[in-house]
Structure formats: C-alpha cells, structure tokens
Design a protein around this motif. Structure first.
Motif, PDB file in Angstrom:
ATOM      1  N   GLY A   1      -6.069  -6.536   0.978  1.00 41.55           N
ATOM      2  CA  GLY A   1      -6.106  -6.245  -0.443  1.00 41.55           C
ATOM      3  C   GLY A   1      -5.202  -5.100  -0.832  1.00 41.55           C
ATOM      4  O   GLY A   1      -4.841  -4.251  -0.011  1.00 41.55           O
ATOM      5  N   GLY A   2      -4.822  -5.062  -2.112  1.00 43.60           N
ATOM      6  CA  GLY A   2      -3.862  -4.072  -2.586  1.00 43.60           C
ATOM      7  C   GLY A   2      -4.355  -2.648  -2.542  1.00 43.60           C
ATOM      8  O   GLY A   2      -3.555  -1.712  -2.548  1.00 43.60           O
ATOM      9  N   GLY A   3      -5.680  -2.437  -2.500  1.00 41.73           N
ATOM     10  CA  GLY A   3      -6.200  -1.082  -2.481  1.00 41.73           C
ATOM     11  C   GLY A   3      -6.176  -0.434  -1.112  1.00 41.73           C
ATOM     12  O   GLY A   3      -6.533   0.738  -0.983  1.00 41.73           O
ATOM     13  N   SER A   4      -5.745  -1.164  -0.095  1.00 43.57           N
ATOM     14  CA  SER A   4      -5.845  -0.645   1.276  1.00 43.57           C
ATOM     15  C   SER A   4      -4.687   0.257   1.679  1.00 43.57           C
ATOM     16  O   SER A   4      -4.903   1.344   2.215  1.00 43.57           O
ATOM     17  CB  SER A   4      -5.937  -1.818   2.266  1.00 43.57           C
ATOM     18  N   GLY A   5      -3.456  -0.179   1.445  1.00 40.25           N
ATOM     19  CA  GLY A   5      -2.339   0.556   2.037  1.00 40.25           C
ATOM     20  C   GLY A   5      -1.310   1.094   1.075  1.00 40.25           C
ATOM     21  O   GLY A   5      -0.260   1.564   1.505  1.00 40.25           O
ATOM     22  N   ARG A   6      -1.594   1.063  -0.253  1.00 40.26           N
ATOM     23  CA  ARG A   6      -0.530   1.415  -1.182  1.00 40.26           C
ATOM     24  C   ARG A   6      -0.100   2.870  -1.078  1.00 40.26           C
ATOM     25  O   ARG A   6       1.099   3.176  -1.082  1.00 40.26           O
ATOM     26  CB  ARG A   6      -0.945   1.113  -2.621  1.00 40.26           C
ATOM     27  N   LEU A   7      -1.049   3.789  -1.009  1.00 34.28           N
ATOM     28  CA  LEU A   7      -0.667   5.196  -0.958  1.00 34.28           C
ATOM     29  C   LEU A   7       0.072   5.527   0.338  1.00 34.28           C
ATOM     30  O   LEU A   7       0.973   6.371   0.354  1.00 34.28           O
ATOM     31  CB  LEU A   7      -1.901   6.085  -1.127  1.00 34.28           C
ATOM     32  N   LEU A   8      -0.278   4.831   1.414  1.00 33.83           N
ATOM     33  CA  LEU A   8       0.448   5.004   2.672  1.00 33.83           C
ATOM     34  C   LEU A   8       1.876   4.500   2.520  1.00 33.83           C
ATOM     35  O   LEU A   8       2.837   5.145   2.979  1.00 33.83           O
ATOM     36  CB  LEU A   8      -0.280   4.262   3.794  1.00 33.83           C
ATOM     37  N   LEU A   9       2.043   3.351   1.871  1.00 34.84           N
ATOM     38  CA  LEU A   9       3.384   2.814   1.636  1.00 34.84           C
ATOM     39  C   LEU A   9       4.179   3.741   0.713  1.00 34.84           C
ATOM     40  O   LEU A   9       5.364   3.980   0.938  1.00 34.84           O
ATOM     41  CB  LEU A   9       3.290   1.413   1.026  1.00 34.84           C
ATOM     42  N   THR A  10       3.527   4.271  -0.317  1.00 36.88           N
ATOM     43  CA  THR A  10       4.218   5.184  -1.228  1.00 36.88           C
ATOM     44  C   THR A  10       4.718   6.423  -0.492  1.00 36.88           C
ATOM     45  O   THR A  10       5.853   6.876  -0.695  1.00 36.88           O
ATOM     46  CB  THR A  10       3.280   5.609  -2.376  1.00 36.88           C
ATOM     47  N   ALA A  11       3.871   6.965   0.365  1.00 35.53           N
ATOM     48  CA  ALA A  11       4.277   8.139   1.141  1.00 35.53           C
ATOM     49  C   ALA A  11       5.456   7.811   2.046  1.00 35.53           C
ATOM     50  O   ALA A  11       6.394   8.615   2.202  1.00 35.53           O
ATOM     51  CB  ALA A  11       3.103   8.651   1.968  1.00 35.53           C
ATOM     52  N   TYR A  12       5.449   6.614   2.652  1.00 36.70           N
ATOM     53  CA  TYR A  12       6.566   6.181   3.500  1.00 36.70           C
ATOM     54  C   TYR A  12       7.851   6.069   2.681  1.00 36.70           C
ATOM     55  O   TYR A  12       8.926   6.518   3.114  1.00 36.70           O
ATOM     56  CB  TYR A  12       6.226   4.839   4.145  1.00 36.70           C
ATOM     57  N   MET A  13       7.759   5.492   1.485  1.00 38.31           N
ATOM     58  CA  MET A  13       8.935   5.359   0.630  1.00 38.31           C
ATOM     59  C   MET A  13       9.484   6.732   0.246  1.00 38.31           C
ATOM     60  O   MET A  13      10.700   6.967   0.292  1.00 38.31           O
ATOM     61  CB  MET A  13       8.565   4.561  -0.632  1.00 38.31           C
ATOM     62  N   ASN A  14       8.574   7.627  -0.153  1.00 40.75           N
ATOM     63  CA  ASN A  14       9.007   8.968  -0.558  1.00 40.75           C
ATOM     64  C   ASN A  14       9.712   9.714   0.577  1.00 40.75           C
ATOM     65  O   ASN A  14      10.700  10.417   0.366  1.00 40.75           O
ATOM     66  CB  ASN A  14       7.797   9.783  -1.021  1.00 40.75           C
TER      67      ASN A  14
END
Length: 425
Positions: A149-162
């Motif tokens: 689900g979308g609530g699982s890894g988004r902030l981790l992905l955002t941190a990786y992108m940043n």
C-alpha cells in the motif's frame, strides 16, 4: 472562502471586510494558509493556476510552486526538491493542501504540445551506474507500493530522492545521460504521487504528478508522460471530476500516438471508461472497455517498461469491474471482478484483492444477494487489515453504506461491527 478554508482543514479562517481592506489598501500580508486558499479560489474561478506571487501575497510555499508546470528546467528541479523536503518534514501547509482542479489544465496541455513538437526520441537505454541504481530502487519501491500500500514506503522513498536523486540532476551530463536520468527521476516522482494518492493525500499527490509530467517531458519519453497523465486522470475521476478525468486520459492517448506501450494504452482507455461510467455514459464506457481489451491483448510484458508492470489482469479487470459497477450493471461487472481477484490472489496482492472484493460485494448488493455481499465484504476487511491504503478503507465504507438498504439484517450488523473495528484501528 469559508468553504475553501474548511477544505484546507482551517475552519477558523473567516476573513471579514476589514481584513480584505487591510490586504488591499495597507499591503498587510495575511498569514498562511490564507494566501494559498486565495490562490486556489482565484484559480478555480479563472480556470488556470494563479499563484500567491500573482496575487501579490508572497513567493508562495513549496505546495504552491509544485502546482506549476514550469518551462524552466532549473525551476522544476527546485520545485520538486522543495516539495520533497516539505513532504518529509510533514509541513501542515502541504498535508492540508486540497486537490486543485484548475491546476490540471495547464500541465497536460503544455506536455502534449511540447511532446508533439519534439523530434523523435532516442530510444537507446543509457547504461550508467547512477541511472541504473535509481531504476533498481524504483523497482523495489514500486513492489513495496503494490504489496503493502501507498502508506508504507513513501517517506522512505522521498528521503532517498532528496538524498540521492535530486542532487544528481544538478550535475552536468551529456544529453543522453540527462534524458535517461530525467526518465528515471520521473518514474520515482510519479511513484511518490501515486503513493500519496493511495494514502488519501490528494493535494500532495497532485503536486508530485505535475512535476513527474515535467520530468517525463524532459526525458523525451512520450509513453512515460502518458503514464503520468493516466495517474492524473484516475485521481480527477476519483475526486468527482470525471470530465477532467476523461480529458486527461484522452490527452495521454494523443501523446502516446508517437510511442509504443500497449499496456499504457490499455490503461488510458480503461481510465477513460472509469470517467465515462462516472458520467453515466453506458455506450461510451462499453466502447472504451472494448478498446482497452484490444490494446491489452497486444501487451508483451517483456517489452514493456518497468513502470507498466502493474498493468496486468489483476489491475485492469478490477478497473473494468469498477466501471460497470458504477453504471449499475452487476452482471457485466462480476466476471471482471472475479478475474481480478483470481490474479491478485495468485500474486499475493492484498490491495488489489481488497478493491476487487469490494467491487464484487457491491455487485452482489445490486443483485439483492446479501449473503454473497457479506462474504466478499469480509474478504475485503481481511485483506485491508494487512496494508496501508486509504482506497481500500474507502472501499469498505462504500460497501457498508450500500448495505444500509438492507436495514438491520444480522449480516449487515455483523459487517458493520467488523468494519468499525478495522476503521477505528
């Protein structure tokens, strides 16, 4: 303005005549989120995006800048970087930002016109270590979204992108490397938007999708841009703007005419069907689904890009089921729902299984089969408990609401009790 303030989660914002006079005559700057709310109001009235800067109310926050499809590539990089920082910091100005319908008009138009003006894209893949690393990470995060689900890894992905992707964009590259990197970044930014969408954060999702579309244009990959427009179409229809959803899907198909992705074409026809079904157009929906079936039959999974891997029978049959369910045609919807469920079960895809079981439950209710609806509804609850997806939660609420027509039947009471426990958790 009071209604807009409530949509922003700020019911206490109630400016009076004196406040407006001070803004105009004295030049007083209203506090956030008033400038953002005013920008949304003017945008909705005029029909294109108006920023806080246009209104003389400051440069605008990351939330506002990310709604702009900028012709400037450096400004695009800064806008999406600021958006990523605000997302990780969970700033209120972003988390409370509602979906802005007027902001969808310009990006799809500009992407389509600029894509059609471009020379044929160079399809050769650039095998650079940093770009390939980004693409490998996309695969991992997309699987996380599909299965958890979308609530699982988004902030981790955002941190990786940043930390890793946005800095790469600021370096110098050859033109081929730059396009490949922009394509890889577009996939990631789209996924951030999709995860936010699945988690019910539609203002955040819209901003990521607009910036993903700009990245896709820079990559010179029309199929990727069409894919982003598909996501924007899905969101618009879900939020009660099916005419805009239909327009976005059509724009994606026009841009896709110069590319080759049968999966993306099938998805765009499917999302046009969803929009037409929401408009009550039975003939148009049937035509769009037929076109989607034809395109889907031509899909060669091995030749499709990684971002198209989710466009399979579990997904696409589920969306066809939702289209006919929305039209009140349960006998057509049910076989599609069952096909989707079977494929989702074989892949352990809980979110898709939950959504399609919910669609199946509604078709049973439309056929006055409460026992069948109860059984399908319980499977929706069971699967939804294992993932973080606001869409599955909304599907549960929809089933519960439609069960009300059966009164205080024991099966209705049982489902509501179980649903209440999950929703409270």
């Amino acid at each position: 303005m009071s209604a807009a303030a409530i949509e922003w989660g700020q019911p206490q914002v109630r400016p009076d005549t004196s406040s407006v006079r001070r803004w105009i005559e004295v030049g007083e700057q209203p506090r956030q989120p008033v400038p953002q709310i005013l920008a949304d109001l003017f945008s909705a009235r005029i029909g294109y995006r108006v920023t806080t800067y246009d209104l003389g109310l400051g440069d605008g926050a990351a939330a506002d800048r990310a709604l702009i499809y900028s012709p400037s590539w450096p400004q695009t990089i800064e806008a999406v970087t600021d958006l990523g920082r605000a997302d990780v910091d969970r700033r209120c100005i972003l988390t409370r930002a509602p979906f802005a319908l007027a902001a969808t008009v310009g990006p799809s138009r500009d992407w389509l016109l600029n894509t059609l003006d471009q020379l044929p894209a160079d399809r050769q893949r650039v095998h650079l270590e940093d770009v390939e690393a980004v693409r490998r990470m996309f695969t991992h995060f997309q699987e996380m979204d599909i299965f958890q689900g979308g609530g699982s890894g988004r902030l981790l992905l955002t941190a990786y992108m940043n930390a890793h992707v946005f800095p790469l964009l600021r370096r110098s590259h050859t033109e081929q490397v730059r396009r490949a990197l922009c394509g890889a970044a577009a996939e990631q930014v789209y996924l951030l938007g999709w995860m936010a969408y699945d988690n019910g954060e539609h203002g955040t999702a819209q901003r990521y999708l607009i910036q993903a579309l700009r990245f896709a244009e820079e990559s010179r990959d029309p199929a990727l841009g069409a894919h982003v427009l598909a996501g924007m179409a899905d969101q618009a229809t879900l939020l009660g703007h099916p005419k805009e959803g239909q327009r976005l899907a059509q724009a994606g198909r026009q841009g896709l005419a110069r590319a080759d992705s049968a999966a993306c074409l099938a998805d765009l026809w499917t999302l046009e069907a969803r929009a037409l079904a929401a408009l009550g157009d039975k003939t148009g929906t049937a035509h769009a689904v037929n076109q989607a079936e034809t395109a889907f039959a031509a899909v060669d999974p091995e030749s499709e890009p990684e971002w198209a891997k989710f466009i399979d029978e579990a997904y696409i049959c589920g969306e066809w089921a939702n289209s006919f369910r929305d039209l009140g045609q349960p006998d057509i919807a049910e076989p599609h729902a069952r096909r989707s469920i079977a494929h989702a079960r074989s892949q352990n895809r809980a979110r898709r299984g939950a959504l399609s079981h919910a669609a199946l439950a509604v078709t049973h209710l439309q056929n006055r089969d409460l026992e069948g609806a109860h059984a399908a509804g319980l499977k929706t609850l069971k699967l939804s408990a294992t993932i973080k997806s606001s869409r599955s939660i909304e599907a549960i609420r929809d089933v519960a609401q439609k069960m009300h027509a059966f009164g205080k039947h024991r099966l209705v009471i049982d489902f509501n009790d179980r649903a209440r426990t999950l929703l409270a958790a």
